[in-house]
Design a protein around this motif. Sequence first.
Motif, PDB file in Angstrom:
ATOM      1  N   ALA A  21      -9.053  70.236  14.156  1.00 26.72           N
ATOM      2  CA  ALA A  21      -9.602  70.791  12.917  1.00 26.72           C
ATOM      3  C   ALA A  21     -11.097  70.554  12.746  1.00 26.72           C
ATOM      4  N   GLY A  22     -11.735  69.939  13.700  1.00 21.98           N
ATOM      5  CA  GLY A  22     -13.156  69.640  13.550  1.00 21.98           C
ATOM      6  C   GLY A  22     -13.324  68.316  12.830  1.00 21.98           C
ATOM      7  N   PRO A  23     -14.475  68.143  12.190  1.00 22.66           N
ATOM      8  CA  PRO A  23     -14.721  66.885  11.468  1.00 22.66           C
ATOM      9  C   PRO A  23     -13.649  66.629  10.412  1.00 22.66           C
ATOM     10  N   LYS A  24     -13.163  65.405  10.354  1.00 15.80           N
ATOM     11  CA  LYS A  24     -12.080  65.023   9.439  1.00 15.80           C
ATOM     12  C   LYS A  24     -12.411  65.404   7.992  1.00 15.80           C
ATOM     13  N   GLU A  25     -13.664  65.171   7.580  1.00 10.69           N
ATOM     14  CA  GLU A  25     -14.055  65.478   6.204  1.00 10.69           C
ATOM     15  C   GLU A  25     -13.908  66.972   5.916  1.00 10.69           C
ATOM     16  N   GLN A  26     -14.249  67.797   6.901  1.00 11.30           N
ATOM     17  CA  GLN A  26     -14.147  69.245   6.741  1.00 11.30           C
ATOM     18  C   GLN A  26     -12.673  69.665   6.610  1.00 11.30           C
ATOM     19  N   ALA A  27     -11.810  69.064   7.424  1.00 11.55           N
ATOM     20  CA  ALA A  27     -10.382  69.380   7.373  1.00 11.55           C
ATOM     21  C   ALA A  27      -9.779  68.942   6.039  1.00 11.55           C
ATOM     22  N   VAL A  28     -10.155  67.781   5.569  1.00 13.29           N
ATOM     23  CA  VAL A  28      -9.651  67.284   4.280  1.00 13.29           C
ATOM     24  C   VAL A  28     -10.124  68.206   3.152  1.00 13.29           C
ATOM     25  N   GLU A  29     -11.368  68.654   3.237  1.00 12.94           N
ATOM     26  CA  GLU A  29     -11.904  69.567   2.224  1.00 12.94           C
ATOM     27  C   GLU A  29     -11.149  70.900   2.242  1.00 12.94           C
ATOM     28  N   ARG A  30     -10.824  71.390   3.445  1.00  9.82           N
ATOM     29  CA  ARG A  30     -10.075  72.637   3.573  1.00  9.82           C
ATOM     30  C   ARG A  30      -8.681  72.485   2.958  1.00  9.82           C
ATOM     31  N   GLU A  31      -8.030  71.357   3.228  1.00  9.21           N
ATOM     32  CA  GLU A  31      -6.705  71.121   2.643  1.00  9.21           C
ATOM     33  C   GLU A  31      -6.797  71.044   1.124  1.00  9.21           C
ATOM     34  N   LYS A  32      -7.817  70.407   0.619  1.00 10.97           N
ATOM     35  CA  LYS A  32      -8.023  70.307  -0.830  1.00 10.97           C
ATOM     36  C   LYS A  32      -8.196  71.709  -1.431  1.00 10.97           C
ATOM     37  N   GLU A  33      -8.938  72.555  -0.729  1.00 11.04           N
ATOM     38  CA  GLU A  33      -9.138  73.934  -1.183  1.00 11.04           C
ATOM     39  C   GLU A  33      -7.808  74.694  -1.209  1.00 11.04           C
ATOM     40  N   LEU A  34      -6.998  74.532  -0.158  1.00  9.73           N
ATOM     41  CA  LEU A  34      -5.697  75.204  -0.106  1.00  9.73           C
ATOM     42  C   LEU A  34      -4.800  74.740  -1.249  1.00  9.73           C
ATOM     43  N   LYS A  35      -4.835  73.448  -1.539  1.00 10.17           N
ATOM     44  CA  LYS A  35      -4.012  72.906  -2.623  1.00 10.17           C
ATOM     45  C   LYS A  35      -4.411  73.473  -3.982  1.00 10.17           C
ATOM     46  N   SER A  36      -5.676  73.801  -4.149  1.00 10.76           N
ATOM     47  CA  SER A  36      -6.146  74.290  -5.449  1.00 10.76           C
ATOM     48  C   SER A  36      -6.162  75.813  -5.537  1.00 10.76           C
ATOM     49  N   THR A  37      -5.837  76.512  -4.435  1.00 14.93           N
ATOM     50  CA  THR A  37      -5.841  77.978  -4.474  1.00 14.93           C
ATOM     51  C   THR A  37      -4.494  78.530  -4.013  1.00 14.93           C
ATOM     52  N   VAL A  38      -4.323  78.692  -2.725  1.00 14.31           N
ATOM     53  CA  VAL A  38      -3.137  79.335  -2.146  1.00 14.31           C
ATOM     54  C   VAL A  38      -1.844  78.615  -2.522  1.00 14.31           C
ATOM     55  N   PHE A  39      -1.866  77.294  -2.477  1.00 10.59           N
ATOM     56  CA  PHE A  39      -0.651  76.510  -2.713  1.00 10.59           C
ATOM     57  C   PHE A  39      -0.643  75.833  -4.084  1.00 10.59           C
ATOM     58  N   LYS A  40      -1.495  76.291  -4.990  1.00 10.49           N
ATOM     59  CA  LYS A  40      -1.613  75.643  -6.306  1.00 10.49           C
ATOM     60  C   LYS A  40      -0.282  75.588  -7.048  1.00 10.49           C
ATOM     61  N   ASP A  41       0.436  76.706  -7.107  1.00 12.95           N
ATOM     62  CA  ASP A  41       1.725  76.723  -7.815  1.00 12.95           C
ATOM     63  C   ASP A  41       2.704  75.727  -7.211  1.00 12.95           C
ATOM     64  N   LEU A  42       2.723  75.643  -5.881  1.00 12.95           N
ATOM     65  CA  LEU A  42       3.621  74.697  -5.218  1.00 12.95           C
ATOM     66  C   LEU A  42       3.242  73.257  -5.549  1.00 12.95           C
ATOM     67  N   VAL A  43       1.951  72.961  -5.474  1.00 13.01           N
ATOM     68  CA  VAL A  43       1.483  71.602  -5.773  1.00 13.01           C
ATOM     69  C   VAL A  43       1.797  71.250  -7.226  1.00 13.01           C
ATOM     70  N   ASP A  44       1.513  72.190  -8.130  1.00 18.08           N
ATOM     71  CA  ASP A  44       1.804  71.950  -9.553  1.00 18.08           C
ATOM     72  C   ASP A  44       3.299  71.723  -9.782  1.00 18.08           C
ATOM     73  N   GLY A  45       4.142  72.330  -8.950  1.00 19.35           N
ATOM     74  CA  GLY A  45       5.588  72.178  -9.082  1.00 19.35           C
ATOM     75  C   GLY A  45       6.155  70.969  -8.356  1.00 19.35           C
ATOM     76  N   GLY A  46       5.290  70.177  -7.721  1.00 24.20           N
ATOM     77  CA  GLY A  46       5.737  68.939  -7.080  1.00 24.20           C
ATOM     78  C   GLY A  46       5.853  68.978  -5.574  1.00 24.20           C
ATOM     79  N   ALA A  47       5.462  70.070  -4.935  1.00 20.91           N
ATOM     80  CA  ALA A  47       5.513  70.135  -3.470  1.00 20.91           C
ATOM     81  C   ALA A  47       4.547  69.108  -2.890  1.00 20.91           C
ATOM     82  N   CYS A  48       4.864  68.644  -1.695  1.00 20.05           N
ATOM     83  CA  CYS A  48       3.967  67.674  -1.067  1.00 20.05           C
ATOM     84  C   CYS A  48       3.430  68.225   0.253  1.00 20.05           C
TER      85      CYS A  48
END
Length: 147
Positions: free
Chosen positions: A24-51
Motif C-alpha cells: 500500500a505504500g507508506p503506512k501513513e498514506q494507507a491509514v489515511e486511505r482507510e480513514k477516508e473509506l470509513k468516512s465515505t464509501v463504508f460510512k453506513d457500515l461503520v456507523d452500524g457497527g461494522a469493523c
Amino acid sequence: MFRNLCGTETYKNVVVLTTFWDNAGPKEQAVEREKELKSTVFKDLVDGGACFIHHDRTIESAQKVLEHTLTLVPANVQIQKEIRLDGKSLVDTSAGSVYQEEMEAILANHEEEVNRLRLQLKTVANSNEVLRRELCYRIALCDSTRN
C-alpha cells in the motif's frame, strides 16, 4: 443493494477486510486511505457497527479474522426475514425491488441505444441510396456520352 439484502441491524456482524497492506505504500498514506473509506464509501457500515480488519496474507492474520467472526452473534439478514418470515417472493423484497429498478434502468438504456443505432442505420441507408442514385446517374451520363 447491500443494505436491502442485509438490513442495517446486521451491520454489527459485517467485517470489511482490507488486504495488501504490504503493497500500500507508506503506512501513513494507507491509514489515511482507510480513514477516508470509513468516512465515505463504508460510512453506513461503520456507523452500524461494522469493523475493519487488516489482513496481511499470513496464516496468523487469517486466524485473527476467523477468531473475530466466531465471536459474532448470528443474525437473520433482511432478505431472510422478508422471504422466510414475511412470506414475500424475491421480487417483493427490498433487495428484489432494488434489483428490479436496476433492471428497468438497464433495459431503458438498452432501448435508447437500440433506437439510436436504428436511426444511425437509417441515416446510413439513406446516404447509401443517395450515393447509389448519383452513381447510376453518372454511369448513365458516361454511357450516353460514349454513344
